[in-house]
Write a protein that holds these residues in place. Structure first.
Motif, PDB file in Angstrom:
ATOM      1  N   SER A 258       0.890  -1.258  -0.243  1.00  0.00           N
ATOM      2  CA  SER A 258      -0.046   0.104  -0.193  1.00  0.00           C
ATOM      3  C   SER A 258       0.903   1.397  -0.029  1.00  0.00           C
ATOM      4  N   TYR A 259       1.893   1.244   0.914  1.00  0.00           N
ATOM      5  CA  TYR A 259       2.723   2.510   0.889  1.00  0.00           C
ATOM      6  C   TYR A 259       3.500   2.644  -0.412  1.00  0.00           C
ATOM      7  N   ALA A 260       4.117   1.582  -1.037  1.00  0.00           N
ATOM      8  CA  ALA A 260       4.768   1.604  -2.284  1.00  0.00           C
ATOM      9  C   ALA A 260       3.908   2.227  -3.428  1.00  0.00           C
ATOM     10  N   ALA A 261       2.569   1.717  -3.321  1.00  0.00           N
ATOM     11  CA  ALA A 261       1.840   2.272  -4.356  1.00  0.00           C
ATOM     12  C   ALA A 261       1.527   3.663  -4.361  1.00  0.00           C
ATOM     13  N   ALA A 262       1.472   4.208  -3.031  1.00  0.00           N
ATOM     14  CA  ALA A 262       1.184   5.497  -2.811  1.00  0.00           C
ATOM     15  C   ALA A 262       2.434   6.450  -3.212  1.00  0.00           C
ATOM     16  N   ARG A 263       3.625   5.583  -3.149  1.00  0.00           N
ATOM     17  CA  ARG A 263       4.968   6.437  -3.533  1.00  0.00           C
ATOM     18  C   ARG A 263       5.205   6.096  -5.027  1.00  0.00           C
ATOM     19  N   GLY A 264       4.309   5.403  -5.886  1.00  0.00           N
ATOM     20  CA  GLY A 264       4.682   5.068  -7.173  1.00  0.00           C
ATOM     21  C   GLY A 264       5.616   4.203  -7.504  1.00  0.00           C
ATOM     22  N   VAL A 265       5.932   3.436  -6.311  1.00  0.00           N
ATOM     23  CA  VAL A 265       7.247   2.420  -6.545  1.00  0.00           C
ATOM     24  C   VAL A 265       6.540   1.154  -6.758  1.00  0.00           C
ATOM     25  N   LYS A 266       7.240   0.440  -7.727  1.00  0.00           N
ATOM     26  CA  LYS A 266       6.581  -0.741  -8.089  1.00  0.00           C
ATOM     27  C   LYS A 266       7.534  -2.071  -7.620  1.00  0.00           C
ATOM     28  N   ILE A 267       6.759  -3.127  -6.892  1.00  0.00           N
ATOM     29  CA  ILE A 267       7.451  -4.253  -6.258  1.00  0.00           C
ATOM     30  C   ILE A 267       7.214  -5.333  -6.808  1.00  0.00           C
ATOM     31  N   PHE A 268       8.009  -6.051  -7.376  1.00  0.00           N
ATOM     32  CA  PHE A 268       7.790  -7.446  -8.302  1.00  0.00           C
ATOM     33  C   PHE A 268       8.292  -8.600  -7.483  1.00  0.00           C
ATOM     34  N   ASN A 269       7.567  -9.550  -6.848  1.00  0.00           N
ATOM     35  CA  ASN A 269       8.187 -10.722  -6.494  1.00  0.00           C
ATOM     36  C   ASN A 269       8.585 -11.851  -7.681  1.00  0.00           C
ATOM     37  N   ALA A 270       9.816 -11.865  -7.569  1.00  0.00           N
ATOM     38  CA  ALA A 270      10.445 -12.705  -8.655  1.00  0.00           C
ATOM     39  C   ALA A 270      10.677 -13.956  -8.176  1.00  0.00           C
ATOM     40  N   THR A 271      10.230 -14.427  -7.223  1.00  0.00           N
ATOM     41  CA  THR A 271      10.740 -15.869  -6.502  1.00  0.00           C
ATOM     42  C   THR A 271       9.681 -16.796  -6.773  1.00  0.00           C
ATOM     43  N   ILE A 276       4.718 -15.092  -0.276  1.00  0.00           N
ATOM     44  CA  ILE A 276       4.277 -13.734  -0.013  1.00  0.00           C
ATOM     45  C   ILE A 276       3.312 -13.344  -1.067  1.00  0.00           C
ATOM     46  N   ASP A 277       1.992 -13.066  -0.678  1.00  0.00           N
ATOM     47  CA  ASP A 277       1.028 -12.817  -1.703  1.00  0.00           C
ATOM     48  C   ASP A 277       0.548 -11.204  -1.881  1.00  0.00           C
ATOM     49  N   ALA A 278       1.432 -10.426  -1.220  1.00  0.00           N
ATOM     50  CA  ALA A 278       1.430  -9.001  -1.333  1.00  0.00           C
ATOM     51  C   ALA A 278       1.646  -8.350  -2.687  1.00  0.00           C
ATOM     52  N   PHE A 279       2.510  -8.996  -3.514  1.00  0.00           N
ATOM     53  CA  PHE A 279       3.172  -8.179  -4.645  1.00  0.00           C
ATOM     54  C   PHE A 279       2.853  -8.828  -5.841  1.00  0.00           C
ATOM     55  N   GLU A 280       2.872  -8.112  -6.945  1.00  0.00           N
ATOM     56  CA  GLU A 280       2.604  -8.776  -8.159  1.00  0.00           C
ATOM     57  C   GLU A 280       3.886  -9.717  -8.614  1.00  0.00           C
ATOM     58  N   ARG A 281       3.406 -10.880  -8.972  1.00  0.00           N
ATOM     59  CA  ARG A 281       4.655 -11.752  -9.560  1.00  0.00           C
ATOM     60  C   ARG A 281       5.128 -11.507 -11.081  1.00  0.00           C
ATOM     61  N   ARG A 282       6.171 -11.198 -11.073  1.00  0.00           N
ATOM     62  CA  ARG A 282       6.827 -11.091 -12.370  1.00  0.00           C
ATOM     63  C   ARG A 282       8.417 -11.571 -12.237  1.00  0.00           C
TER      64      ARG A 282
END
Length: 290
Positions: A258-271, A276-282
């Motif tokens: 939620s905080y990253a989205a508000a800051r315009g930061v993209k977090i991708f889970n590449a594992t 972890i179910d919070a971040f987009e998988r890429r």
């Protein structure tokens, strides 16, 4: 639809959490110099120590060499540390605070290897309350920076304001939580997570004498001393305590999202297979990131 009573109760709970967090910041948070800078559009790869990192290292060594990376915990004790050559390193567990004067030979070895094998500039992030002189680092290429591992809760706007000022973060139940928050604070707009398996529940069990047993495998092999230390740490931990810790860690990732989205930061889970179910998988791109 929530009732008026439920909304009042929720508001009261948030207000209480906010007040508690204000007190914690007043007592525990310290001033930290801003580390934010123009990252030139580069991405950050946060390297957890989960077993899947071994495959990333084996298949993507060239790619990892072309991006900014952040390592954590005992990564420096792995044979791959010298070739990984991370740009950043982060320690949060009080177990590391004593540095080279630690009673744990693995901690002593960690700082000895950081000191001896770091061959290009690296920033080591440590909790703001630690005494950096105790770590025993003499390598001029290693500089220390500080962060506040103070768990913050309460109203969303309050949390985000505290996070942006570096006064605290979501409950740091796992080292990846301060690692990701540090990446955001550094100014990275894209962050990839690798080695973030977090599949602890697969190895969780209870023995016939009611001892909670958990195996948390890493991309490297833990030696006998470290396995014995971890077993001792968990000897008096009850299952409900373990499950609560898991709950707080996984919840914290959603707060970060939620905080990253508000800051315009993209977090991708590449594992692959990460819990972890919070971040987009890429997956990590095949070519070097920028």
């Amino acid at each position: 639809m929530s009732t008026i009573a439920e909304r009042i109760a929720e508001g009261a709970s948030l207000a209480a959490s906010t007040l508690k967090s204000v007190i914690k910041m007043a007592l525990l948070s310290r001033h930290t110099a801003s580390a934010r800078a123009d990252r030139g559009g580069r991405s950050l790869v946060v390297m957890g120590n989960g077993p899947s990192l071994a495959d990333v290292i084996a298949r993507r060594d060239t790619m990892l060499a072309g991006v900014d990376t952040l390592a954590v915990n005992f990564a420096a004790n792995a044979p791959e540390y010298e070739s990984l050559a991370p740009d950043y390193y982060l320690l949060a567990d009080p177990h590391f605070e004593a540095g080279r004067s630690s009673a744990d030979p693995n901690v002593v070895r960690l700082f000895e290897r950081i000191d001896r094998l770091t061959s290009r500039p690296m920033t080591l992030f440590i909790p703001a309350r630690w005494d950096a002189s105790r770590l025993g680092l003499t390598n001029p290429l290693v500089k220390t920076a500080r962060f506040n591992p103070v768990g913050i809760d309460g109203w969303r706007s309050f949390r985000h304001a505290a996070f942006s000022r570096g006064l605290g973060m979501p409950s740091p139940r796992n080292v990846l939580i301060p690692a990701i928050m540090t990446g955001i604070a550094l100014g990275y707009e894209t962050i990839y997570l690798v080695g973030a398996d977090h599949s602890w529940t697969r190895t969780l069990s209870v023995s016939d004498d009611n001892i909670v047993q958990t195996v948390q495998p890493h991309f490297y092999d833990d030696n006998k001393e470290e396995r014995e230390r971890v077993s001792a740490v968990y000897r008096d931990v009850r299952l409900h305590d373990m499950m609560l810790s898991f709950h707080l860690a996984f919840k914290a990732y959603h707060v970060i999202a939620s905080y990253a989205a508000a800051r315009g930061v993209k977090i991708f889970n590449a594992t692959p297979g990460s819990f972890i179910d919070a971040f987009e998988r890429r997956p990590l791109p095949e070519s070097p990131l920028t």
